[in-house]
Scaffold this motif. Structure first.
Motif, PDB file in Angstrom:
ATOM      1  N   GLU A  18       1.089  -1.195   0.320  1.00 30.55           N
ATOM      2  CA  GLU A  18      -0.139   0.083   0.246  1.00 30.55           C
ATOM      3  C   GLU A  18       0.835   1.220  -0.008  1.00 30.55           C
ATOM      4  O   GLU A  18       1.010   2.257  -1.232  1.00 30.55           O
ATOM      5  CB  GLU A  18      -0.807  -0.233   0.887  1.00 30.55           C
ATOM      6  CG  GLU A  18      -1.830   1.123   1.764  1.00 30.55           C
ATOM      7  CD  GLU A  18      -2.878   1.056   1.862  1.00 30.55           C
ATOM      8  OE1 GLU A  18      -3.456   2.235   2.812  1.00 30.55           O
ATOM      9  OE2 GLU A  18      -2.704  -0.254   3.608  1.00 30.55           O
ATOM     10  N   ALA A  19       1.479   0.806   0.937  1.00 31.85           N
ATOM     11  CA  ALA A  19       2.346   1.963   1.567  1.00 31.85           C
ATOM     12  C   ALA A  19       3.568   2.974  -0.234  1.00 31.85           C
ATOM     13  O   ALA A  19       3.791   3.403  -1.064  1.00 31.85           O
ATOM     14  CB  ALA A  19       3.614   2.464   1.950  1.00 31.85           C
ATOM     15  N   GLU A  21       2.937   1.846  -3.164  1.00 32.26           N
ATOM     16  CA  GLU A  21       1.360   2.237  -4.220  1.00 32.26           C
ATOM     17  C   GLU A  21       1.560   3.579  -4.499  1.00 32.26           C
ATOM     18  O   GLU A  21       1.479   4.654  -5.386  1.00 32.26           O
ATOM     19  CB  GLU A  21       0.404   1.533  -4.291  1.00 32.26           C
ATOM     20  CG  GLU A  21       0.348   0.415  -4.683  1.00 32.26           C
ATOM     21  CD  GLU A  21       0.381   0.150  -6.571  1.00 32.26           C
ATOM     22  OE1 GLU A  21       0.043   0.539  -7.222  1.00 32.26           O
ATOM     23  OE2 GLU A  21       1.599  -0.202  -6.611  1.00 32.26           O
ATOM     24  N   MET A  22       1.148   4.380  -2.699  1.00 31.92           N
ATOM     25  CA  MET A  22       1.583   6.102  -2.642  1.00 31.92           C
ATOM     26  C   MET A  22       2.340   6.507  -2.926  1.00 31.92           C
ATOM     27  O   MET A  22       2.500   7.206  -3.715  1.00 31.92           O
ATOM     28  CB  MET A  22       0.775   5.546  -1.273  1.00 31.92           C
ATOM     29  CG  MET A  22       1.064   7.498  -1.361  1.00 31.92           C
ATOM     30  SD  MET A  22       0.002   7.376   0.630  1.00 31.92           S
ATOM     31  CE  MET A  22      -1.583   7.496   0.663  1.00 31.92           C
ATOM     32  N   ALA A  25       2.761   6.641  -7.385  1.00 32.37           N
ATOM     33  CA  ALA A  25       1.588   8.613  -7.729  1.00 32.37           C
ATOM     34  C   ALA A  25       2.584   9.340  -7.019  1.00 32.37           C
ATOM     35  O   ALA A  25       2.320  10.676  -7.914  1.00 32.37           O
ATOM     36  CB  ALA A  25       0.618   8.095  -7.049  1.00 32.37           C
ATOM     37  N   LEU A  26       3.222   9.259  -5.542  1.00 31.93           N
ATOM     38  CA  LEU A  26       3.882  10.797  -5.085  1.00 31.93           C
ATOM     39  C   LEU A  26       5.653  10.813  -6.173  1.00 31.93           C
ATOM     40  O   LEU A  26       5.870  11.879  -6.304  1.00 31.93           O
ATOM     41  CB  LEU A  26       4.309  10.632  -3.755  1.00 31.93           C
ATOM     42  CG  LEU A  26       2.590  10.568  -3.183  1.00 31.93           C
ATOM     43  CD1 LEU A  26       3.594  10.281  -1.764  1.00 31.93           C
ATOM     44  CD2 LEU A  26       2.424  11.687  -3.241  1.00 31.93           C
ATOM     45  N   GLU A  69      -5.983   6.842  -7.965  1.00 29.31           N
ATOM     46  CA  GLU A  69      -5.296   6.912  -6.941  1.00 29.31           C
ATOM     47  C   GLU A  69      -6.006   6.905  -5.632  1.00 29.31           C
ATOM     48  O   GLU A  69      -5.733   6.072  -4.795  1.00 29.31           O
ATOM     49  CB  GLU A  69      -3.936   7.011  -6.648  1.00 29.31           C
ATOM     50  CG  GLU A  69      -3.324   6.851  -8.203  1.00 29.31           C
ATOM     51  CD  GLU A  69      -2.328   5.635  -8.075  1.00 29.31           C
ATOM     52  OE1 GLU A  69      -1.973   4.709  -6.835  1.00 29.31           O
ATOM     53  OE2 GLU A  69      -1.865   4.809  -9.366  1.00 29.31           O
ATOM     54  N   LEU A  71      -6.271  10.339  -4.116  1.00 34.28           N
ATOM     55  CA  LEU A  71      -5.187  10.746  -3.439  1.00 34.28           C
ATOM     56  C   LEU A  71      -5.906  12.222  -3.451  1.00 34.28           C
ATOM     57  O   LEU A  71      -6.172  12.953  -2.662  1.00 34.28           O
ATOM     58  CB  LEU A  71      -3.729  10.871  -4.134  1.00 34.28           C
ATOM     59  CG  LEU A  71      -3.577   9.395  -3.705  1.00 34.28           C
ATOM     60  CD1 LEU A  71      -2.096   9.771  -4.433  1.00 34.28           C
ATOM     61  CD2 LEU A  71      -3.044   9.378  -2.263  1.00 34.28           C
ATOM     62  N   ASP A  87      -6.681  11.797   1.427  1.00 35.68           N
ATOM     63  CA  ASP A  87      -6.054  10.560   1.764  1.00 35.68           C
ATOM     64  C   ASP A  87      -6.292  10.918   2.621  1.00 35.68           C
ATOM     65  O   ASP A  87      -4.951  12.577   1.752  1.00 35.68           O
ATOM     66  CB  ASP A  87      -5.934  10.013   0.759  1.00 35.68           C
ATOM     67  CG  ASP A  87      -4.877   8.433   1.230  1.00 35.68           C
ATOM     68  OD1 ASP A  87      -4.642   8.960   2.945  1.00 35.68           O
ATOM     69  OD2 ASP A  87      -4.599   7.849   1.051  1.00 35.68           O
ATOM     70  N   ARG A  89      -4.243  10.229   4.736  1.00 39.15           N
ATOM     71  CA  ARG A  89      -2.298  10.062   4.869  1.00 39.15           C
ATOM     72  C   ARG A  89      -1.575  10.854   3.802  1.00 39.15           C
ATOM     73  O   ARG A  89      -0.040  11.009   4.416  1.00 39.15           O
ATOM     74  CB  ARG A  89      -2.599   8.669   4.952  1.00 39.15           C
ATOM     75  CG  ARG A  89      -3.525   7.744   5.874  1.00 39.15           C
ATOM     76  CD  ARG A  89      -3.015   6.200   5.388  1.00 39.15           C
ATOM     77  NE  ARG A  89      -3.877   6.050   3.178  1.00 39.15           N
ATOM     78  CZ  ARG A  89      -3.336   5.102   3.130  1.00 39.15           C
ATOM     79  NH1 ARG A  89      -2.964   4.009   3.354  1.00 39.15           N
ATOM     80  NH2 ARG A  89      -4.101   5.063   1.419  1.00 39.15           N
ATOM     81  N   VAL A  90      -1.622  11.323   3.457  1.00 38.88           N
ATOM     82  CA  VAL A  90      -1.311  12.027   1.882  1.00 38.88           C
ATOM     83  C   VAL A  90      -0.938  13.651   2.895  1.00 38.88           C
ATOM     84  O   VAL A  90       0.489  14.133   2.116  1.00 38.88           O
ATOM     85  CB  VAL A  90      -1.574  12.585   0.732  1.00 38.88           C
ATOM     86  CG1 VAL A  90      -3.017  13.188   0.849  1.00 38.88           C
ATOM     87  CG2 VAL A  90      -0.036  12.516  -0.224  1.00 38.88           C
TER      88      VAL A  90
END
Length: 105
Positions: A18-19, A21-22, A25-26, A69, A71, A87, A89-90
Motif C-alpha cells: 500500500e505504501a 503504491e502511494m 503516485a507521489l 489512486e 489521492l 486521503d 495520510r497524504v
C-alpha cells in the motif's frame, strides 16, 4: 503503533504494498506539485493551471491519475470542478516533504 513483534509478515507485506503504491503516485514531479498546491485547500483546474504554469490537458490528465489512486477527490461547484486531497495520510507526507525540500520558500 503496533509493536513490530506483533505484526504478522502478511500484514507487513500488505502495508508495504500500500505504501509503495502511494509513493509511486507521489514520485511524479507534476502530480507532486498538484498535491502540494492542494494542501492549503481545494482548487479548480484553472487555478491549478495558473499555480503550476501548466496546460489544462496536462493538469486534467494528472488529476485523473490522482483520482484513480484515491489521492484527490472533486466536487462540482457551478460550472467548475473543485479538487481537494482525499486521503488523510497524504497531507502529513506532503507537509514533511515541503519542510525538507522547500525550506525558506
Amino acid at each position: 503503533m503496533a509493536e513490530l513483534a506483533q505484526v504478522t509478515p502478511d500484514a507487513m507485506d500488505a502495508a508495504a504494498e500500500e505504501a509503495a503504491e502511494m509513493l509511486k503516485a507521489l514520485s511524479n514531479p507534476g502530480r507532486l506539485r498538484i498535491l502540494c498546491a492542494l494542501v492549503p485547500g481545494d482548487l479548480s483546474v484553472g487555478e491549478l493551471e495558473n499555480a503550476l504554469g501548466a496546460s489544462q490537458s496536462y493538469v486534467s490528465g494528472q488529476l485523473l491519475r490522482l483520482r484513480s489512486e484515491g489521492l484527490v477527490s472533486c466536487e462540482r461547484q457551478g460550472r467548475s470542478m473543485r479538487y481537494s486531497l482525499s486521503d488523510p495520510r497524504v497531507r502529513p507526507i506532503l507537509e514533511r516533504l515541503y519542510e525538507v525540500f522547500c525550506p525558506g520558500m
